[in-house]
Design a protein around this motif. Structure first.
Motif, PDB file in Angstrom:
ATOM      1  N   GLU A 124       6.858   7.058 -16.965  1.00 61.79           N
ATOM      2  CA  GLU A 124       7.115   7.040 -15.532  1.00 61.79           C
ATOM      3  C   GLU A 124       8.115   5.940 -15.216  1.00 61.79           C
ATOM      4  O   GLU A 124       8.096   4.863 -15.789  1.00 61.79           O
ATOM      5  CB  GLU A 124       5.814   6.785 -14.756  1.00 61.79           C
ATOM      6  N   GLY A 125       8.991   6.211 -14.285  1.00 64.93           N
ATOM      7  CA  GLY A 125       9.945   5.203 -13.850  1.00 64.93           C
ATOM      8  C   GLY A 125      11.231   5.174 -14.638  1.00 64.93           C
ATOM      9  O   GLY A 125      12.181   4.505 -14.228  1.00 64.93           O
ATOM     10  N   LEU A 126      11.299   5.882 -15.783  1.00 69.36           N
ATOM     11  CA  LEU A 126      12.558   5.941 -16.540  1.00 69.36           C
ATOM     12  C   LEU A 126      13.441   6.960 -15.840  1.00 69.36           C
ATOM     13  O   LEU A 126      13.296   8.169 -16.027  1.00 69.36           O
ATOM     14  CB  LEU A 126      12.299   6.329 -17.989  1.00 69.36           C
ATOM     15  N   TYR A 127      14.360   6.449 -15.021  1.00 63.84           N
ATOM     16  CA  TYR A 127      15.119   7.315 -14.119  1.00 63.84           C
ATOM     17  C   TYR A 127      16.216   8.067 -14.845  1.00 63.84           C
ATOM     18  O   TYR A 127      16.440   9.235 -14.587  1.00 63.84           O
ATOM     19  CB  TYR A 127      15.704   6.466 -12.996  1.00 63.84           C
ATOM     20  N   ARG A 146       4.049   5.858  -5.334  1.00 59.77           N
ATOM     21  CA  ARG A 146       3.998   5.928  -6.798  1.00 59.77           C
ATOM     22  C   ARG A 146       2.961   6.944  -7.266  1.00 59.77           C
ATOM     23  O   ARG A 146       3.138   7.594  -8.293  1.00 59.77           O
ATOM     24  CB  ARG A 146       3.683   4.554  -7.383  1.00 59.77           C
ATOM     25  N   SER A 147       1.898   7.105  -6.502  1.00 59.48           N
ATOM     26  CA  SER A 147       0.862   8.080  -6.887  1.00 59.48           C
ATOM     27  C   SER A 147       1.302   9.514  -6.634  1.00 59.48           C
ATOM     28  O   SER A 147       0.708  10.448  -7.179  1.00 59.48           O
ATOM     29  CB  SER A 147      -0.434   7.797  -6.121  1.00 59.48           C
ATOM     30  N   ARG A 196       0.832  -1.201   0.000  1.00 60.59           N
ATOM     31  CA  ARG A 196       0.000   0.000   0.000  1.00 60.59           C
ATOM     32  C   ARG A 196       0.867   1.252   0.000  1.00 60.59           C
ATOM     33  O   ARG A 196       0.592   2.208  -0.741  1.00 60.59           O
ATOM     34  CB  ARG A 196      -0.921  -0.004   1.220  1.00 60.59           C
ATOM     35  N   VAL A 197       1.923   1.242   0.811  1.00 64.26           N
ATOM     36  CA  VAL A 197       2.806   2.401   0.868  1.00 64.26           C
ATOM     37  C   VAL A 197       3.496   2.608  -0.479  1.00 64.26           C
ATOM     38  O   VAL A 197       3.600   3.736  -0.970  1.00 64.26           O
ATOM     39  CB  VAL A 197       3.838   2.243   2.001  1.00 64.26           C
ATOM     40  N   LEU A 198       3.974   1.517  -1.088  1.00 65.56           N
ATOM     41  CA  LEU A 198       4.598   1.637  -2.404  1.00 65.56           C
ATOM     42  C   LEU A 198       3.640   2.255  -3.414  1.00 65.56           C
ATOM     43  O   LEU A 198       4.013   3.144  -4.189  1.00 65.56           O
ATOM     44  CB  LEU A 198       5.056   0.256  -2.895  1.00 65.56           C
ATOM     45  N   ALA A 203       8.964   9.621 -11.564  1.00 68.71           N
ATOM     46  CA  ALA A 203      10.172   9.135 -10.920  1.00 68.71           C
ATOM     47  C   ALA A 203      10.105   7.624 -10.746  1.00 68.71           C
ATOM     48  O   ALA A 203       9.025   7.038 -10.653  1.00 68.71           O
ATOM     49  CB  ALA A 203      10.361   9.801  -9.561  1.00 68.71           C
ATOM     50  N   ALA A 204      11.276   6.984 -10.711  1.00 69.38           N
ATOM     51  CA  ALA A 204      11.351   5.572 -10.376  1.00 69.38           C
ATOM     52  C   ALA A 204      11.142   5.418  -8.870  1.00 69.38           C
ATOM     53  O   ALA A 204      11.646   6.223  -8.082  1.00 69.38           O
ATOM     54  CB  ALA A 204      12.692   4.992 -10.791  1.00 69.38           C
ATOM     55  N   VAL A 205      10.392   4.395  -8.466  1.00 69.66           N
ATOM     56  CA  VAL A 205      10.147   4.094  -7.056  1.00 69.66           C
ATOM     57  C   VAL A 205      10.785   2.746  -6.754  1.00 69.66           C
ATOM     58  O   VAL A 205      10.444   1.741  -7.371  1.00 69.66           O
ATOM     59  CB  VAL A 205       8.645   4.063  -6.734  1.00 69.66           C
TER      60      VAL A 205
END
Length: 353
Positions: free
Chosen positions: A258-261, A177-178, A171-173, A183-185
């Motif tokens: 999203e996530g492409l750091y 992410r929201s 849930r925290v992850l 950003a990469a998480v």
């Protein structure tokens, strides 16, 4: 296949932020002990928090700077002294590969990032904002410090730490992410993230900024904690003998997922600028191009490394392939989108040959 000639690289400066107790110092200690032979310059608020039990002190504390036996430099500074210490750490004779600024738990990371982006020192480049959050205390931290949402929105990499102790880690992850903006998480325990997110652990014969092609898919120094060192991430190496079309590449960069750091490497724009190749440096939403003369005698190639979390590498590879161009002549205004991200607007780039 010919490779570009090695050249001095700008030192990436990474801002490590997070509220008190999130695990910033633990993460920094992990990086210091897992540098893989790279030299880390660290600017921290509390020198005493850095574990040096296995390191030989080789300097003096008179100027708040010590040189450690493993090649790391640690300084105790405040933000007003940032430029002074960056100057010291960027001294070429020190051979620093990456500088990590550990902000205090109550610091405003946006101000540090702004200072770095405004820096005119030619030897350093902004390397990204890493925001560390405590998965166990995340809800309480948000209640006490609602500004954490703004910090996460600015981050280029979010590290969700202490997941081994969180009852509802997924849930925290999902919540983190929201809150981030492309950003990469990365999940973590005990601050153990793969150092290759931030710097090249084992510099090889050819380095592409902070990452090398040779090292990207290799991981050394495994031990009992190896499972913690390889938080899931995806990577892509792209090489093209055909030049890339600048308009197509900018469309690709503007829509990166999203996530492409990070994106690092060199781009050949062919007839749009026959004199130069363009080093590209993207961290999260931050993007810069650095034109430089082609090294003599080598094959002209585009070489890029992409790294992120949860990215679709095959699809990104196809999108990059679609950026290839065989046009023999340059579009008169084709480079405008690229030149907006060249740091010095006064450079001799107005009329690329």
């Amino acid at each position: 296949m010919s490779q570009p000639s090695p050249k001095p690289q700008q030192i990436p400066v990474v801002v490590l932020a997070g509220f008190l107790g999130s695990g910033k110092t633990t993460l920094l200690n992990h990086l210091l002990h897992r540098s893989g032979g790279s030299r880390i310059g660290a600017i921290v608020n509390d020198f005493g928090a850095i574990e040096i039990d296995a390191m030989a002190v080789a300097g003096a504390l008179g100027d708040s700077t010590v040189s450690l036996g493993n090649g790391c430099l640690c300084c105790a500074v405040d933000a007003s002294e940032l430029d002074q210490y960056l100057e010291r750490l960027a001294e070429p004779s020190l051979g620093i590969d990456v500088i990590v600024i550990e902000a205090s738990g109550l610091a405003e990371p946006q101000e540090l990032v702004r200072m770095l982006l405004a820096s005119e020192h030619p030897g350093v480049v902004y390397g990204g904002l890493v925001e560390v959050v405590d998965a166990v205390e995340f809800d309480d931290t948000r209640a006490r410090h609602p500004e954490i949402d703004r910090h996460l929105a600015l981050a280029d990499l979010a590290v969700v730490n202490k997941l081994d102790r969180a009852a509802d880690g997924e849930r925290v992850l999902g919540l983190v992410r929201s809150l981030v903006d492309r950003a990469a998480v990365v999940p973590a325990t005990y601050g153990r993230i793969d150092p290759e997110f931030l710097f090249d652990c084992r510099p090889g014969e050819e380095r592409i900024g902070q990452l090398s092609f040779d090292d990207l898919h290799e991981h050394g120094g495994d031990d009992g904690h190896a499972g913690h060192l390889h938080a899931a991430y995806d990577s892509l190496s792209f090489v093209s003998r055909e030049p890339l079309d600048p308009r197509r590449l900018m469309a690709f960069l503007d829509s990166r997922p999203e996530g492409l750091y990070r994106i690092k490497g060199y781009v050949d724009f062919g007839p749009h600028d026959a004199r130069n190749r363009y080093a590209v440096h993207a961290v999260g939403r931050f993007l810069r191009f650095y034109p430089e003369p082609w090294p003599g005698g080598g094959e002209r190639l585009t070489q890029l490394v992409l790294i992120g979390s949860g990215i679709d590498a095959p699809t990104l590879g196809k999108e990059l392939e679609a950026c290839r161009s065989e046009a023999p002549h340059a579009d008169e205004h084709g480079m405008w989108g690229v030149l907006r991200y060249v740091p010095d607007p006064e450079a001799d780039l107005a009329d690329p040959a």
